[in-house]
Design a protein around this motif. Sequence first.
Motif, PDB file in Angstrom:
ATOM      1  N   PRO A  86       0.828  -1.198   0.000  1.00 53.74           N
ATOM      2  CA  PRO A  86       0.000   0.000   0.000  1.00 53.74           C
ATOM      3  C   PRO A  86       0.869   1.257   0.000  1.00 53.74           C
ATOM      4  CG  PRO A  86      -0.354  -1.311   2.012  1.00 53.74           C
ATOM      5  CD  PRO A  86       0.718  -1.972   1.221  1.00 53.74           C
ATOM      6  N   VAL A  87       0.313   2.345  -0.463  1.00 58.78           N
ATOM      7  CA  VAL A  87       1.038   3.612  -0.492  1.00 58.78           C
ATOM      8  C   VAL A  87       1.504   3.959   0.921  1.00 58.78           C
ATOM      9  CG1 VAL A  87       0.827   6.088  -0.956  1.00 58.78           C
ATOM     10  CG2 VAL A  87      -0.243   4.430  -2.498  1.00 58.78           C
ATOM     11  N   GLY A  88       2.791   4.260   1.050  1.00 55.64           N
ATOM     12  CA  GLY A  88       3.358   4.676   2.326  1.00 55.64           C
ATOM     13  C   GLY A  88       3.818   3.555   3.241  1.00 55.64           C
ATOM     14  N   ALA A  89       3.529   2.310   2.907  1.00 62.73           N
ATOM     15  CA  ALA A  89       3.896   1.185   3.781  1.00 62.73           C
ATOM     16  C   ALA A  89       5.380   0.845   3.703  1.00 62.73           C
ATOM     17  CB  ALA A  89       3.067  -0.044   3.447  1.00 62.73           C
ATOM     18  N   THR A  90       6.018   1.210   2.606  1.00 62.81           N
ATOM     19  CA  THR A  90       7.444   0.900   2.414  1.00 62.81           C
ATOM     20  C   THR A  90       8.191   2.180   2.039  1.00 62.81           C
ATOM     21  OG1 THR A  90       7.024   0.304   0.115  1.00 62.81           O
ATOM     22  CG2 THR A  90       7.010  -1.493   1.718  1.00 62.81           C
ATOM     23  N   PRO A  91       8.406   3.074   3.008  1.00 65.10           N
ATOM     24  CA  PRO A  91       9.016   4.367   2.682  1.00 65.10           C
ATOM     25  C   PRO A  91      10.440   4.284   2.118  1.00 65.10           C
ATOM     26  CG  PRO A  91       8.778   4.101   5.073  1.00 65.10           C
ATOM     27  CD  PRO A  91       8.084   2.949   4.428  1.00 65.10           C
ATOM     28  N   ALA A 104      11.467   1.720   0.145  1.00 65.56           N
ATOM     29  CA  ALA A 104      11.458   0.871  -1.052  1.00 65.56           C
ATOM     30  C   ALA A 104      10.256   1.238  -1.908  1.00 65.56           C
ATOM     31  CB  ALA A 104      11.378  -0.596  -0.653  1.00 65.56           C
ATOM     32  N   LYS A 105      10.503   1.440  -3.194  1.00 62.83           N
ATOM     33  CA  LYS A 105       9.415   1.752  -4.115  1.00 62.83           C
ATOM     34  C   LYS A 105       8.768   0.445  -4.576  1.00 62.83           C
ATOM     35  CE  LYS A 105       8.245   4.095  -8.336  1.00 62.83           C
ATOM     36  NZ  LYS A 105       8.325   3.575  -9.662  1.00 62.83           N
ATOM     37  N   PRO A 106       7.480   0.261  -4.257  1.00 62.42           N
ATOM     38  CA  PRO A 106       6.814  -0.979  -4.688  1.00 62.42           C
ATOM     39  C   PRO A 106       6.723  -1.071  -6.206  1.00 62.42           C
ATOM     40  CG  PRO A 106       5.525   0.169  -3.021  1.00 62.42           C
ATOM     41  CD  PRO A 106       6.624   1.100  -3.448  1.00 62.42           C
ATOM     42  N   ASP A 107       6.706  -2.304  -6.698  1.00 64.40           N
ATOM     43  CA  ASP A 107       6.496  -2.538  -8.124  1.00 64.40           C
ATOM     44  C   ASP A 107       5.040  -2.278  -8.494  1.00 64.40           C
ATOM     45  OD1 ASP A 107       9.170  -3.609  -8.990  1.00 64.40           O
ATOM     46  OD2 ASP A 107       8.717  -4.976  -7.340  1.00 64.40           O
ATOM     47  N   ALA A 108       4.149  -2.432  -7.510  1.00 62.57           N
ATOM     48  CA  ALA A 108       2.719  -2.176  -7.723  1.00 62.57           C
ATOM     49  C   ALA A 108       2.092  -1.823  -6.380  1.00 62.57           C
ATOM     50  CB  ALA A 108       2.040  -3.411  -8.314  1.00 62.57           C
ATOM     51  N   VAL A 109       0.997  -1.081  -6.445  1.00 68.82           N
ATOM     52  CA  VAL A 109       0.240  -0.734  -5.238  1.00 68.82           C
ATOM     53  C   VAL A 109      -0.742  -1.866  -4.969  1.00 68.82           C
ATOM     54  CG1 VAL A 109      -1.383   0.904  -4.221  1.00 68.82           C
ATOM     55  CG2 VAL A 109       0.498   1.725  -5.650  1.00 68.82           C
ATOM     56  N   SER A 110      -0.798  -2.299  -3.730  1.00 67.72           N
ATOM     57  CA  SER A 110      -1.677  -3.428  -3.403  1.00 67.72           C
ATOM     58  C   SER A 110      -3.135  -2.986  -3.383  1.00 67.72           C
ATOM     59  CB  SER A 110      -1.279  -4.040  -2.066  1.00 67.72           C
ATOM     60  OG  SER A 110      -1.396  -3.089  -1.046  1.00 67.72           O
ATOM     61  N   PRO A 111      -4.021  -3.905  -3.734  1.00 62.43           N
ATOM     62  CA  PRO A 111      -5.448  -3.574  -3.737  1.00 62.43           C
ATOM     63  C   PRO A 111      -6.003  -3.489  -2.315  1.00 62.43           C
ATOM     64  CG  PRO A 111      -5.117  -5.885  -4.261  1.00 62.43           C
ATOM     65  CD  PRO A 111      -3.758  -5.268  -4.170  1.00 62.43           C
ATOM     66  N   VAL A 112      -7.114  -2.795  -2.181  1.00 60.36           N
ATOM     67  CA  VAL A 112      -7.844  -2.763  -0.915  1.00 60.36           C
ATOM     68  C   VAL A 112      -9.024  -3.709  -1.070  1.00 60.36           C
ATOM     69  CG1 VAL A 112      -9.202  -1.338   0.654  1.00 60.36           C
ATOM     70  CG2 VAL A 112      -7.121  -0.418  -0.386  1.00 60.36           C
ATOM     71  N   PHE A 113      -9.173  -4.589  -0.110  1.00 59.62           N
ATOM     72  CA  PHE A 113     -10.261  -5.566  -0.106  1.00 59.62           C
ATOM     73  C   PHE A 113     -11.334  -5.092   0.867  1.00 59.62           C
ATOM     74  CE2 PHE A 113      -6.407  -7.749  -1.319  1.00 59.62           C
ATOM     75  CZ  PHE A 113      -6.804  -8.520  -2.403  1.00 59.62           C
ATOM     76  N   ALA A 114     -12.583  -5.253   0.505  1.00 61.23           N
ATOM     77  CA  ALA A 114     -13.704  -4.807   1.337  1.00 61.23           C
ATOM     78  C   ALA A 114     -14.063  -5.872   2.371  1.00 61.23           C
ATOM     79  CB  ALA A 114     -14.910  -4.480   0.457  1.00 61.23           C
ATOM     80  N   VAL A 115     -13.042  -6.359   3.066  1.00 60.39           N
ATOM     81  CA  VAL A 115     -13.235  -7.368   4.117  1.00 60.39           C
ATOM     82  C   VAL A 115     -12.332  -7.001   5.285  1.00 60.39           C
ATOM     83  CG1 VAL A 115     -13.848  -9.233   2.509  1.00 60.39           C
ATOM     84  CG2 VAL A 115     -11.460  -8.907   3.176  1.00 60.39           C
ATOM     85  N   PRO A 116     -12.672  -7.452   6.494  1.00 57.76           N
ATOM     86  CA  PRO A 116     -11.794  -7.183   7.631  1.00 57.76           C
ATOM     87  C   PRO A 116     -10.459  -7.929   7.522  1.00 57.76           C
ATOM     88  CG  PRO A 116     -13.849  -8.268   8.339  1.00 57.76           C
ATOM     89  CD  PRO A 116     -13.894  -8.138   6.858  1.00 57.76           C
ATOM     90  N   VAL A 117      -9.513  -7.499   8.323  1.00 55.85           N
ATOM     91  CA  VAL A 117      -8.161  -8.078   8.327  1.00 55.85           C
ATOM     92  C   VAL A 117      -8.209  -9.597   8.513  1.00 55.85           C
ATOM     93  CG1 VAL A 117      -6.025  -8.176   9.677  1.00 55.85           C
ATOM     94  CG2 VAL A 117      -7.003  -5.974   9.060  1.00 55.85           C
ATOM     95  N   ASP A 118      -9.033 -10.079   9.442  1.00 52.29           N
ATOM     96  CA  ASP A 118      -9.090 -11.530   9.711  1.00 52.29           C
ATOM     97  C   ASP A 118      -9.544 -12.318   8.489  1.00 52.29           C
ATOM     98  OD1 ASP A 118      -8.309 -10.895  12.257  1.00 52.29           O
ATOM     99  OD2 ASP A 118     -10.239 -11.335  13.198  1.00 52.29           O
ATOM    100  N   THR A 119     -10.485 -11.769   7.736  1.00 53.99           N
ATOM    101  CA  THR A 119     -10.980 -12.459   6.541  1.00 53.99           C
ATOM    102  C   THR A 119      -9.900 -12.514   5.467  1.00 53.99           C
ATOM    103  OG1 THR A 119     -13.227 -11.743   7.042  1.00 53.99           O
ATOM    104  CG2 THR A 119     -12.803 -12.482   4.788  1.00 53.99           C
ATOM    105  N   LEU A 120      -9.191 -11.411   5.281  1.00 52.87           N
ATOM    106  CA  LEU A 120      -8.110 -11.394   4.297  1.00 52.87           C
ATOM    107  C   LEU A 120      -6.999 -12.350   4.719  1.00 52.87           C
ATOM    108  CD1 LEU A 120      -6.852 -10.355   1.712  1.00 52.87           C
ATOM    109  CD2 LEU A 120      -6.032  -8.353   2.989  1.00 52.87           C
ATOM    110  N   ARG A 121      -6.649 -12.346   6.004  1.00 53.66           N
ATOM    111  CA  ARG A 121      -5.626 -13.273   6.514  1.00 53.66           C
ATOM    112  C   ARG A 121      -6.015 -14.718   6.229  1.00 53.66           C
ATOM    113  NH1 ARG A 121      -6.337 -13.725  12.376  1.00 53.66           N
ATOM    114  NH2 ARG A 121      -8.023 -14.976  11.529  1.00 53.66           N
ATOM    115  N   ASP A 122      -7.257 -15.081   6.521  1.00 50.23           N
ATOM    116  CA  ASP A 122      -7.711 -16.451   6.294  1.00 50.23           C
ATOM    117  C   ASP A 122      -7.676 -16.816   4.814  1.00 50.23           C
ATOM    118  OD1 ASP A 122      -8.083 -16.559   9.016  1.00 50.23           O
ATOM    119  OD2 ASP A 122     -10.271 -16.374   8.934  1.00 50.23           O
ATOM    120  N   ALA A 123      -8.006 -15.854   3.951  1.00 49.75           N
ATOM    121  CA  ALA A 123      -7.969 -16.104   2.509  1.00 49.75           C
ATOM    122  C   ALA A 123      -6.535 -16.343   2.033  1.00 49.75           C
ATOM    123  CB  ALA A 123      -8.598 -14.938   1.755  1.00 49.75           C
ATOM    124  N   VAL A 124      -5.591 -15.529   2.520  1.00 51.87           N
ATOM    125  CA  VAL A 124      -4.185 -15.707   2.134  1.00 51.87           C
ATOM    126  C   VAL A 124      -3.681 -17.067   2.603  1.00 51.87           C
ATOM    127  CG1 VAL A 124      -1.826 -14.887   2.536  1.00 51.87           C
ATOM    128  CG2 VAL A 124      -3.648 -13.253   2.019  1.00 51.87           C
TER     129      VAL A 124
END
Length: 166
Positions: free
Chosen positions: A55-60, A62-82
């Motif tokens: 995400p923008v600003g998360a790696t001050p 290091a320049k990311p190769d791409a900006v990560s998407p925002v998912f419309a789910v809570p952190v726990d749901t995204l963690r479980d999906a990963v």
Amino acid sequence: MKSIARVALVVVLVAVAGWYGWQLGPWADATPYAEPIDFANLELASSPNQYLVAPVGATPKAKPDAVSPVFAVPVDTLRDAVLAVTAEAPRFKVLDRSADGTRMVLVQRSAILRFPDYINVEILPAGQDGSTLAVYSRSRFGYSDVGVNRARVEALLADVRRRIGG
């Protein structure tokens, strides 16, 4: 003379087998590559055998190769999906995970020679009920990876999107 050549060949084969076993055996993941990283202090290497999505600003530093998407789910749901996606993917192994599971270190080995690529993931809150992630995938050996790390991260993101339906 032939016996000297045979002995030399045996020595070379033993040395190669020893290196291969030492670097690529099941104990080989006790390496700094297999340790958690701090994305806020991450500095990229000069080689192209890595890929960073954040995400923008998360790696001050290091320049990311791409900006990560925002998912419309809570952190726990995204963690479980990963975790589910990496559990189903071939040759993936979780090497380390934080107590809440939002930071993890994974390794995926190549199919034939078992060369390791290390992947760090951090799940982060985004907005009120959303979440996002930082993913850093890199090869342990070699200079170029012919796009393998980028393909891995993009496939991981696509599979996570499909899993959470977004």
